[in-house]
Design an enzyme around this catalytic site. Sequence first.
Site, PDB file in Angstrom:
ATOM      1  N   HIS A 149       1.263  -1.211  -0.044  1.00 42.51           N
ATOM      2  CA  HIS A 149       0.235   0.102  -0.459  1.00 42.51           C
ATOM      3  C   HIS A 149       0.886   1.366  -0.110  1.00 42.51           C
ATOM      4  O   HIS A 149       2.338   1.033   0.385  1.00 42.51           O
ATOM      5  CB  HIS A 149      -0.954  -0.199   1.443  1.00 42.51           C
ATOM      6  CG  HIS A 149      -2.119  -0.732   1.364  1.00 42.51           C
ATOM      7  ND1 HIS A 149      -2.253  -1.861   1.874  1.00 42.51           N
ATOM      8  CD2 HIS A 149      -3.247  -0.311   0.421  1.00 42.51           C
ATOM      9  CE1 HIS A 149      -3.592  -3.001   0.984  1.00 42.51           C
ATOM     10  NE2 HIS A 149      -4.017  -2.112   0.360  1.00 42.51           N
ATOM     11  N   LYS A 153      -0.393   4.927   4.135  1.00 40.55           N
ATOM     12  CA  LYS A 153      -1.878   3.706   5.317  1.00 40.55           C
ATOM     13  C   LYS A 153      -1.256   4.086   6.859  1.00 40.55           C
ATOM     14  O   LYS A 153      -0.209   3.970   7.198  1.00 40.55           O
ATOM     15  CB  LYS A 153      -1.643   2.664   4.434  1.00 40.55           C
ATOM     16  CG  LYS A 153      -2.477   1.973   4.711  1.00 40.55           C
ATOM     17  CD  LYS A 153      -3.200   0.600   3.958  1.00 40.55           C
ATOM     18  CE  LYS A 153      -3.953  -0.455   4.806  1.00 40.55           C
ATOM     19  NZ  LYS A 153      -4.877   0.203   5.329  1.00 40.55           N
ATOM     20  N   THR A 160      -7.706  -5.989   4.479  1.00 40.42           N
ATOM     21  CA  THR A 160      -7.868  -6.603   3.213  1.00 40.42           C
ATOM     22  C   THR A 160      -7.282  -8.201   3.475  1.00 40.42           C
ATOM     23  O   THR A 160      -7.729  -8.847   3.753  1.00 40.42           O
ATOM     24  CB  THR A 160      -7.474  -5.823   1.598  1.00 40.42           C
ATOM     25  OG1 THR A 160      -8.722  -5.339   1.531  1.00 40.42           O
ATOM     26  CG2 THR A 160      -8.334  -7.192   0.275  1.00 40.42           C
TER      27      THR A 160
END
Length: 260
Positions: A149, A153, A160
């Site tokens: 990511h 983040k 997920t």
Amino acid sequence: MIRAAVLGPSGRMGARVIELLAARSDMALAAAIDHPSSPLIGQKVAGGVEVTGDLAGLAGCDVYIDFTTPEGTAAAARAAAAAGHPVAAVVGTTGLGRDAEAALGQLARTAPVLVAANFSLGVNLLFVLAETAARALGATFDLEIVETHHRHKRDAPSGTALALARALASGRGVELEEVLTTERSGEVGARPDGEIGVVAVRGGDVIGDHTAFFLGEGERVELTHRAGSRDLFGAGALRAAAWLASRPPGRYTMRDVLGL
Ligand code: NAD
């Protein structure tokens, strides 16, 4: 017409949800609510709705869409529960702790609540495929997940990746908490049987990549999903909101919405 509130309109996801909502004919933006410190407070967003910092605005809505923080999620769920009528909750915020989970559990007694770590069709299909593969390949295959990511983040591993790990554990018929490892450093020794490992990579502007590895003797299977746009999460959340608004109180998942 479904009256929708969007939380966190100044955020990466909230801003996209507002734009996508404006293009729908079955839903109208009724409230845009952000943290009181947000630079958008007092400004108008698509649809001419003024952004406020007051969660009491949820009372004028049928459903709200929440991509904020665990603290924001808890506060919104409590405000929705106090609205005096069912206000459906579509929650995409990840890294939720006990406080947010408890507030959502309380709200689900009187309103429909859907929490999804990922709203994309492809990722929800990945969960199904991963569960099937874990079941079919059996205990001789080692299960690992790698997620990547963007640098901003806040939580790791991603919601997920944890949902994907849960799908693998379910395929194996084990409790995730008993087999999950997110830390390997130093003299860790040989890999314990049955472990499910999750590795988080952070950097750049990656929206979200997830791979489940099934590592066997002489062969391996890799199932990968790569998100190319935040719009697929926003569009999925709006699809969930339209579906959820007329449901009875209780907890729902994206698998219910997508019929997977
Ligand atoms: P961001 O930091 O860009 O935006 C967060 C927004 O929440 C901001 O507008 C901020 O002002 C607002 N906010 C913060 N605290 C608040 C509070 N107490 N009350 C109300 N609003 C508050 O973050 P982002 O990239 O948009 O991601 C938000 C969340 O959504 C993260 O948890 C992320 O992991 C998750 N996410 C989920 C999916 C999915 O498909 N489920 C997809 C992408 C991101």
